[in-house]
Scaffold this active site. Structure first.
Site, PDB file in Angstrom:
ATOM      1  N   THR A 125      38.582  42.317  47.331  1.00  0.00           N
ATOM      2  CA  THR A 125      37.598  42.319  46.248  1.00  0.00           C
ATOM      3  C   THR A 125      36.168  42.281  46.778  1.00  0.00           C
ATOM      4  OG1 THR A 125      39.142  41.211  44.770  1.00  0.00           O
ATOM      5  CG2 THR A 125      36.820  41.066  44.197  1.00  0.00           C
ATOM      6  N   GLU A 362      45.020  38.679  42.052  1.00  0.00           N
ATOM      7  CA  GLU A 362      46.118  39.574  42.467  1.00  0.00           C
ATOM      8  C   GLU A 362      46.254  40.748  41.495  1.00  0.00           C
ATOM      9  OE1 GLU A 362      46.642  38.719  45.262  1.00  0.00           O
ATOM     10  OE2 GLU A 362      47.849  36.940  45.635  1.00  0.00           O
TER      11      GLU A 362
END
Length: 379
Positions: A125, A362
């Site tokens: 990310t 996730e």
């Protein structure tokens, strides 16, 4: 079709349950309230084989299956959901090195990761690329036998505390095919960290931005071939989603069990709460939904192990169902505790804060729905 656990799986389950009860639960409140990263406890978990659950045995891993891991993480989460979730992330990073890394990388990093002498983080990310992971901008510029990394990663569990960072970087053009996977060690010049994030939950694990400024790493630290990074990252997430789902179920299961005890003891209007049929029905629904989510999660784990064509979609379904169900059951447990559920004297509120993020990380549960829908609608 056999839904019973094997003798070995019951042994793993009992071992993880005992560890959670004796080494995690008594300290979970302190870790949460003081934002303590329980390094010694993590290393004790690694002594039981939990540092490399599905890493191969030649480098110190346990060589277990994804179903075994789901069973273990559900039990660990009953002790401290936040700490169990960090162990999951560490395992995911170690598995990626084990599965896709060169033999040199495996031997260099995995013995210390499996013993948790060293800790690992997964870096995908970015500040501008969350759900749209394929648009990541962290750049790895070719420099002969090395790459020069520039960019940042956001919301990294273990950021600033880990020793090994498994990082997705752009070595090629736009899109997923331009992404590669590399390992960056703590202490590498140009690697730095942002301030520790102040979070609603998950306080027993550090979270920080990870920054790369002219960070020079050898190409031998690449995991897999150039351009395979996105595939590797997504494969890692298939298993990570199962683990996080299992952590949600573990938190919810212990909250349900605590609620049953509370309702047998707590009296209102001259009767124990457990004697009110309306509240009995709520317990019945909580237990039923947990069992359904657990069975589906174990099916998904089996498919991921088998590398079945439906594995990614089923893992997305299982993650969505388990994390939504887990939060719903914990929230219901808090409600059934009444005002006491809102107090820190009872652990329900901590479990609630810890499981909430499982619907986001996730891959958000909205992205899980997108994965499922795309599979349903493909030609």
């Amino acid at each position: 079709m056999d839904f019973s656990l094997s003798e070995d799986q019951r042994a793993f389950q009992d071992m993880a349950a005992a560890f959670a009860r004796d080494e995690m639960e008594p300290y979970a409140r302190e870790w949460d309230e003081n934002s303590l990263f329980p390094v010694d406890t993590l290393r004790k978990a690694a002594e039981l084989g939990f540092g490399g659950i599905y890493v191969r045995e030649d480098v110190g891993g346990s060589g277990l299956t994804r179903t075994d891991a789901a069973i273990i993480f559900e039990e660990l989460a009953k002790g401290c959901t936040s700490t169990a979730a960090y162990i999951s992330i560490h395992n995911m990073a170690a598995w990626m090195i084990d599965t896709y890394g060169s033999e040199e990388l495996r031997q260099k990093y995995l013995p210390d990761l499996c013993s948790m002498k060293k800790f690992a983080s997964y870096c995908l990310t970015e500040p501008g690329a969350g759900s749209d992971a394929a648009s990541l901008r962290t750049k790895a510029t070719d420099d002969g036998d090395h790459y020069i990394l520039n960019g940042s990663k956001a919301f990294i569990s273990g950021g600033g505390a880990s020793d090994v960072y498994v990082v997705m970087v752009r070595t090629g053009g736009d899109g997923p095919k331009g992404i590669s996977c590399v390992v960056v060690e703590e202490g590498t010049p140009g690697l730095s960290f942002g301030a520790q994030e102040i979070k609603l939950g998950w306080k027993s694990q550090p979270t920080a931005q990870v920054n790369f400024q002219d960070c020079r790493i050898p190409k031998t630290n690449r995991v897999g071939a150039e351009g395979e990074g996105f595939k590797i990252a997504m494969a890692g997430l298939d298993g990570g989603r199962l683990n996080i789902g299992a952590c949600s179920l573990g938190a919810a299961q212990t909250c349900l069990e605590r609620t049953i005890i509370y309702m047998k003891d707590r009296k209102q209007f001259g009767r124990a709460l457990a004697e009110f049929q309306a509240l009995q029905f709520r317990l019945a629904d909580m237990a039923t939904e947990l069992e359904a989510a657990r069975l589906f999660l174990h099916k998904a784990a089996m498919l991921v192990d088998a590398k079945a064509p439906t594995a990614t979609t089923t893992a997305a379904m299982a993650k969505r169902l388990a994390t939504d169900t887990g939060f719903k059951v914990v929230n219901e447990a808090l409600q059934l505790h009444g005002g006491y559920g809102y107090l820190r004297d009872y652990p329900i509120e901590r479990y609630l804060r810890d499981v909430r993020v499982h619907q986001i990380l996730e891959g958000t549960n909205e992205i899980m729905r997108l994965i499922i829908a795309r599979d349903l609608l493909k030609d």
